[in-house]
Design an enzyme around this catalytic site. Structure first.
Site, PDB file in Angstrom:
ATOM      1  N   ARG A  90     -86.042 -65.740  10.092  1.00 40.99           N
ATOM      2  CA  ARG A  90     -84.766 -66.226   9.529  1.00 40.99           C
ATOM      3  C   ARG A  90     -84.120 -65.135   8.663  1.00 40.99           C
ATOM      4  NH1 ARG A  90     -86.443 -71.835   7.063  1.00 40.99           N
ATOM      5  NH2 ARG A  90     -84.301 -71.881   6.316  1.00 40.99           N
ATOM      6  N   GLN A 121     -79.183 -76.327  -2.211  1.00 35.41           N
ATOM      7  CA  GLN A 121     -80.442 -76.522  -1.481  1.00 35.41           C
ATOM      8  C   GLN A 121     -80.713 -75.286  -0.620  1.00 35.41           C
ATOM      9  OE1 GLN A 121     -80.704 -80.855   0.147  1.00 35.41           O
ATOM     10  NE2 GLN A 121     -78.535 -80.337  -0.008  1.00 35.41           N
ATOM     11  N   ASN A 122     -79.712 -74.416  -0.521  1.00 35.55           N
ATOM     12  CA  ASN A 122     -79.798 -73.281   0.383  1.00 35.55           C
ATOM     13  C   ASN A 122     -80.653 -72.160  -0.224  1.00 35.55           C
ATOM     14  OD1 ASN A 122     -78.038 -74.795   1.857  1.00 35.55           O
ATOM     15  ND2 ASN A 122     -76.213 -73.619   1.295  1.00 35.55           N
ATOM     16  N   HIS A 139     -84.368 -75.036  -3.898  1.00 34.81           N
ATOM     17  CA  HIS A 139     -85.412 -74.792  -2.891  1.00 34.81           C
ATOM     18  C   HIS A 139     -85.820 -73.324  -2.800  1.00 34.81           C
ATOM     19  CE1 HIS A 139     -83.817 -78.680  -0.794  1.00 34.81           C
ATOM     20  NE2 HIS A 139     -84.582 -78.947  -1.829  1.00 34.81           N
ATOM     21  N   CYS A 147     -96.372 -64.228  -5.797  1.00 30.57           N
ATOM     22  CA  CYS A 147     -97.780 -63.844  -5.647  1.00 30.57           C
ATOM     23  C   CYS A 147     -98.682 -65.080  -5.666  1.00 30.57           C
ATOM     24  CB  CYS A 147     -98.162 -62.915  -6.807  1.00 30.57           C
ATOM     25  SG  CYS A 147     -99.886 -62.395  -6.730  1.00 30.57           S
ATOM     26  N   CYS A 170    -100.050 -57.252  -9.266  1.00 27.05           N
ATOM     27  CA  CYS A 170    -101.517 -57.218  -9.125  1.00 27.05           C
ATOM     28  C   CYS A 170    -101.957 -56.834  -7.722  1.00 27.05           C
ATOM     29  CB  CYS A 170    -102.091 -58.600  -9.476  1.00 27.05           C
ATOM     30  SG  CYS A 170    -101.817 -59.821  -8.175  1.00 27.05           S
ATOM     31  N   ASN A 233     -67.314 -82.589   4.256  1.00 26.30           N
ATOM     32  CA  ASN A 233     -68.216 -82.490   5.398  1.00 26.30           C
ATOM     33  C   ASN A 233     -67.392 -82.855   6.630  1.00 26.30           C
ATOM     34  OD1 ASN A 233     -70.383 -83.001   7.306  1.00 26.30           O
ATOM     35  ND2 ASN A 233     -71.736 -83.203   5.542  1.00 26.30           N
ATOM     36  N   ALA A 251     -66.013 -76.634   5.039  1.00 22.95           N
ATOM     37  CA  ALA A 251     -65.978 -76.152   3.649  1.00 22.95           C
ATOM     38  C   ALA A 251     -65.069 -74.935   3.501  1.00 22.95           C
ATOM     39  CB  ALA A 251     -67.398 -75.818   3.198  1.00 22.95           C
TER      40      ALA A 251
HETATM   41  C1  BV8 Z   1     -91.007 -83.268  -2.787  1.00 23.44           C
HETATM   42  C2  BV8 Z   1     -86.624 -74.715   2.064  1.00 23.44           C
HETATM   43  C3  BV8 Z   1     -92.402 -84.213  -4.383  1.00 23.44           C
HETATM   44  C4  BV8 Z   1     -87.458 -74.455   3.268  1.00 23.44           C
HETATM   45  C5  BV8 Z   1     -86.218 -77.104   2.150  1.00 23.44           C
HETATM   46  C6  BV8 Z   1     -89.725 -89.756   3.617  1.00 23.44           C
HETATM   47  C7  BV8 Z   1     -88.572 -90.276   3.032  1.00 23.44           C
HETATM   48  C8  BV8 Z   1     -87.931 -89.601   1.992  1.00 23.44           C
HETATM   49  C9  BV8 Z   1     -88.451 -88.389   1.510  1.00 23.44           C
HETATM   50  C10 BV8 Z   1     -89.581 -87.896   2.095  1.00 23.44           C
HETATM   51  C11 BV8 Z   1     -90.220 -88.559   3.135  1.00 23.44           C
HETATM   52  N1  BV8 Z   1     -91.284 -87.819   3.498  1.00 23.44           N
HETATM   53  C12 BV8 Z   1     -91.351 -86.708   2.717  1.00 23.44           C
HETATM   54  C13 BV8 Z   1     -90.329 -86.761   1.850  1.00 23.44           C
HETATM   55  C14 BV8 Z   1     -90.018 -85.791   0.814  1.00 23.44           C
HETATM   56  C15 BV8 Z   1     -89.378 -84.556   1.449  1.00 23.44           C
HETATM   57  C16 BV8 Z   1     -88.114 -84.951   2.176  1.00 23.44           C
HETATM   58  O1  BV8 Z   1     -87.106 -85.247   1.569  1.00 23.44           O
HETATM   59  N2  BV8 Z   1     -88.209 -84.938   3.533  1.00 23.44           N
HETATM   60  C17 BV8 Z   1     -87.052 -85.287   4.341  1.00 23.44           C
HETATM   61  C18 BV8 Z   1     -87.050 -84.397   5.601  1.00 23.44           C
HETATM   62  C19 BV8 Z   1     -87.156 -86.766   4.716  1.00 23.44           C
HETATM   63  N3  BV8 Z   1     -89.043 -83.713   0.333  1.00 23.44           N
HETATM   64  C20 BV8 Z   1     -89.941 -82.801  -0.091  1.00 23.44           C
HETATM   65  O2  BV8 Z   1     -91.013 -82.575   0.449  1.00 23.44           O
HETATM   66  C21 BV8 Z   1     -89.524 -82.075  -1.352  1.00 23.44           C
HETATM   67  N4  BV8 Z   1     -90.594 -82.110  -2.302  1.00 23.44           N
HETATM   68  O3  BV8 Z   1     -90.591 -84.338  -2.452  1.00 23.44           O
HETATM   69  O4  BV8 Z   1     -91.972 -83.061  -3.705  1.00 23.44           O
HETATM   70  C22 BV8 Z   1     -93.830 -84.295  -4.202  1.00 23.44           C
HETATM   71  C23 BV8 Z   1     -94.570 -83.170  -3.860  1.00 23.44           C
HETATM   72  C24 BV8 Z   1     -95.921 -83.283  -3.745  1.00 23.44           C
HETATM   73  C25 BV8 Z   1     -96.514 -84.511  -3.942  1.00 23.44           C
HETATM   74  C26 BV8 Z   1     -95.735 -85.630  -4.258  1.00 23.44           C
HETATM   75  C27 BV8 Z   1     -94.395 -85.523  -4.377  1.00 23.44           C
HETATM   76  C28 BV8 Z   1     -89.230 -80.634  -1.040  1.00 23.44           C
HETATM   77  C29 BV8 Z   1     -87.988 -80.565  -0.180  1.00 23.44           C
HETATM   78  C30 BV8 Z   1     -87.572 -79.100  -0.003  1.00 23.44           C
HETATM   79  C31 BV8 Z   1     -87.949 -78.649   1.385  1.00 23.44           C
HETATM   80  N5  BV8 Z   1     -87.381 -77.316   1.610  1.00 23.44           N
HETATM   81  N6  BV8 Z   1     -85.764 -75.859   2.319  1.00 23.44           N
HETATM   82  C32 BV8 Z   1     -86.621 -73.950   4.415  1.00 23.44           C
HETATM   83  O5  BV8 Z   1     -85.403 -73.708   4.253  1.00 23.44           O
HETATM   84  O6  BV8 Z   1     -87.222 -73.798   5.494  1.00 23.44           O
HETATM   85  S1  BV8 Z   1     -85.236 -78.400   2.598  1.00 23.44           S
HETATM   86  C33 BV8 Z   1     -84.131 -77.953   3.805  1.00 23.44           C
HETATM   87  O7  BV8 Z   1     -83.351 -79.123   4.071  1.00 23.44           O
HETATM   88  C34 BV8 Z   1     -83.117 -76.901   3.385  1.00 23.44           C
HETATM   89  O8  BV8 Z   1     -83.235 -76.498   2.050  1.00 23.44           O
HETATM   90  C35 BV8 Z   1     -81.809 -77.645   3.540  1.00 23.44           C
HETATM   91  O9  BV8 Z   1     -80.849 -77.224   2.670  1.00 23.44           O
HETATM   92  C36 BV8 Z   1     -82.264 -79.011   3.208  1.00 23.44           C
HETATM   93  C37 BV8 Z   1     -81.338 -80.132   3.434  1.00 23.44           C
HETATM   94  O10 BV8 Z   1     -80.655 -79.956   4.610  1.00 23.44           O
HETATM   95  P1  BV8 Z   1     -79.067 -79.743   4.483  1.00 23.44           P
HETATM   96  O11 BV8 Z   1     -78.823 -78.609   3.554  1.00 23.44           O
HETATM   97  O12 BV8 Z   1     -78.421 -81.034   4.165  1.00 23.44           O
HETATM   98  O13 BV8 Z   1     -78.719 -79.237   5.919  1.00 23.44           O
HETATM   99  P2  BV8 Z   1     -78.471 -80.128   7.216  1.00 23.44           P
HETATM  100  O14 BV8 Z   1     -78.482 -79.215   8.383  1.00 23.44           O
HETATM  101  O15 BV8 Z   1     -79.391 -81.299   7.192  1.00 23.44           O
HETATM  102  O16 BV8 Z   1     -76.977 -80.712   7.020  1.00 23.44           O
HETATM  103  C38 BV8 Z   1     -75.875 -79.831   7.082  1.00 23.44           C
HETATM  104  C39 BV8 Z   1     -74.635 -80.658   6.834  1.00 23.44           C
HETATM  105  O17 BV8 Z   1     -73.525 -79.768   6.801  1.00 23.44           O
HETATM  106  C40 BV8 Z   1     -74.349 -81.678   7.920  1.00 23.44           C
HETATM  107  O18 BV8 Z   1     -73.995 -82.904   7.300  1.00 23.44           O
HETATM  108  C41 BV8 Z   1     -73.148 -81.087   8.662  1.00 23.44           C
HETATM  109  O19 BV8 Z   1     -72.260 -82.101   9.120  1.00 23.44           O
HETATM  110  C42 BV8 Z   1     -72.481 -80.305   7.574  1.00 23.44           C
HETATM  111  N7  BV8 Z   1     -71.685 -79.148   8.023  1.00 23.44           N
HETATM  112  C43 BV8 Z   1     -71.818 -78.418   9.149  1.00 23.44           C
HETATM  113  N8  BV8 Z   1     -70.879 -77.427   9.150  1.00 23.44           N
HETATM  114  C44 BV8 Z   1     -70.164 -77.557   8.004  1.00 23.44           C
HETATM  115  C45 BV8 Z   1     -70.673 -78.649   7.281  1.00 23.44           C
HETATM  116  N9  BV8 Z   1     -70.165 -79.038   6.092  1.00 23.44           N
HETATM  117  C46 BV8 Z   1     -69.125 -78.327   5.605  1.00 23.44           C
HETATM  118  N10 BV8 Z   1     -68.585 -77.265   6.239  1.00 23.44           N
HETATM  119  C47 BV8 Z   1     -69.083 -76.852   7.434  1.00 23.44           C
HETATM  120  N11 BV8 Z   1     -68.531 -75.790   8.046  1.00 23.44           N
HETATM  121 ZN    ZN Z   2     -99.764 -60.816  -8.406  1.00 27.06          ZN
END
Ligand code: BV8
Ligand code: ZN
Length: 264
Positions: A90, A121-122, A139, A147, A170, A233, A251
């Site tokens: 990526r 979130q980006n 994120h 590290c 380190c 959006n 956007a």
């Molecule tokens: C946590 C980094 C607590 C990595 C990312 C079940 C139900 C609910 C929640 C959960 C569940 N199971 C698990 C969970 C929790 C989970 C979660 O939410 N999962 C989701 C998938 C259901 N969350 C976590 O794990 C978080 N941590 O909860 O910790 C915890 C921990 C341990 C023990 C107990 C509790 C951590 C979440 C962070 C994950 N990392 N990113 C990487 O990038 O690879 S998240 C990832 O998704 C990206 O950061 C991204 O930003 C994020 C969200 O996606 P969006 O940004 O919304 O992007 P998407 O494509 O979905 O949407 C784009 C939108 O833009 C669309 O609507 C589209 O129409 C629109 N668009 C398109 N073009 C345009 C536009 N808008 C404007 N202009 C345009 N031109």
């Molecule tokens: Zn280190």
């Protein structure tokens, strides 16, 4: 059995617009505190693929594996080299990409309001490149490594990577400084974002499908504490029911329309 639904409990019908009207611009201009939550959509016009298409279906997959598996704490524990390969792939896509008018508009908004916070979130760093300063990276950042031994974080911009960058303190092995699914968000960042959201006059939700938590809980908090919710959006999302106004558009085209020569 009767279900009593009082009018106040019905989701406020959001006004759906296709451009920024004078009324909306006046609301924007009269705000004191603005908080913005962005997702992958704000970088789409820069060429960064989004994660989910319409309706939240997973868009990304690489080597046949979905993002929720590739960007997961489990995979990091079992195959850290593959996680680095996935993120370096990526990084290769991102390295030539630049901010679009949507990023630049947000950096300009920040200069025009006494209180402004950008929560993203980006992990693509494009908001910072565009000049945004008061930035909360929920994120993490794809150009930073952390590290595994001493937890130092450091810039790691070389791509393609021969091997995982070694810690500059380190010499230990590192991981991407990115929050994986199943991991906690960076200490304090989310709490400060909540604090800003609770003080917002207007909370913008821009370019996010609002399916990932806890980021997606911020507009809910902002609404509860009295903010107007404005969504930008091209399609309706999981959070549209909460929006006072949804502007259906890109956007890069919509955000510059808010700036109407507002005094500095
Ligand atoms: C946590 C980094 C607590 C990595 C990312 C079940 C139900 C609910 C929640 C959960 C569940 N199971 C698990 C969970 C929790 C989970 C979660 O939410 N999962 C989701 C998938 C259901 N969350 C976590 O794990 C978080 N941590 O909860 O910790 C915890 C921990 C341990 C023990 C107990 C509790 C951590 C979440 C962070 C994950 N990392 N990113 C990487 O990038 O690879 S998240 C990832 O998704 C990206 O950061 C991204 O930003 C994020 C969200 O996606 P969006 O940004 O919304 O992007 P998407 O494509 O979905 O949407 C784009 C939108 O833009 C669309 O609507 C589209 O129409 C629109 N668009 C398109 N073009 C345009 C536009 N808008 C404007 N202009 C345009 N031109
Ligand atoms: Zn280190």
């Amino acid at each position: 059995m009767y279900v009593i639904v009082t009018l106040s409990k019905l989701p406020q019908m959001s006004k759906v617009l296709r451009e920024v009207t004078d009324e909306l611009r006046r609301m924007f201009d009269s705000a004191r505190s603005i908080v913005v939550l962005t997702g992958a959509g704000v970088s789409a016009e820069s060429g960064v693929p989004t994660f989910r298409g319409g309706g939240g279906s997973e868009m990304w997959s690489w080597r046949g594996r979905p993002i929720t598996e590739l960007s997961s704490a489990e995979l990091l524990a079992t195959d850290p080299a593959l996680v680095w390969e996935w993120f370096d792939y990526r990084r290769g896509l991102l390295k030539e990409l630049t901010p679009n008018p949507g990023h630049f508009a947000l950096a300009e908004w920040e200069r025009r309001f006494e209180s402004f916070a950008l929560v993203t979130q980006n992990i693509d760093d494009l908001h910072r490149v565009a000049g945004s300063m008061n930035l909360f990276e929920l994120h993490g950042n794809i150009w930073r490594a952390r590290c595994l031994r001493c937890a130092s974080t450091f810039e790691a911009r070389e791509t393609p990577l021969e091997s995982a960058p070694a810690c500059f303190v380190c010499g230990g092995a590192s991981r991407p400084d990115v929050v994986l699914f199943g991991e906690m968000l960076p200490e304090g960042v989310f709490e400060r974002a909540e604090e800003a959201a609770s003080r917002a006059d207007i909370f913008f939700v821009i370019g996010t499908s609002a399916v990932v938590y806890p980021a997606a809980s911020l507009p809910i908090l902002a609404k509860q504490t009295g903010a107007k919710i404005i969504e930008v959006n091209p399609e309706q999302t999981d959070i549209s029911f909460l929006a006072d106004v949804t502007v259906l558009g890109l956007a890069g085209e919509i955000l510059p329309q808010f700036i109407s020569g507002r005094a500095h």
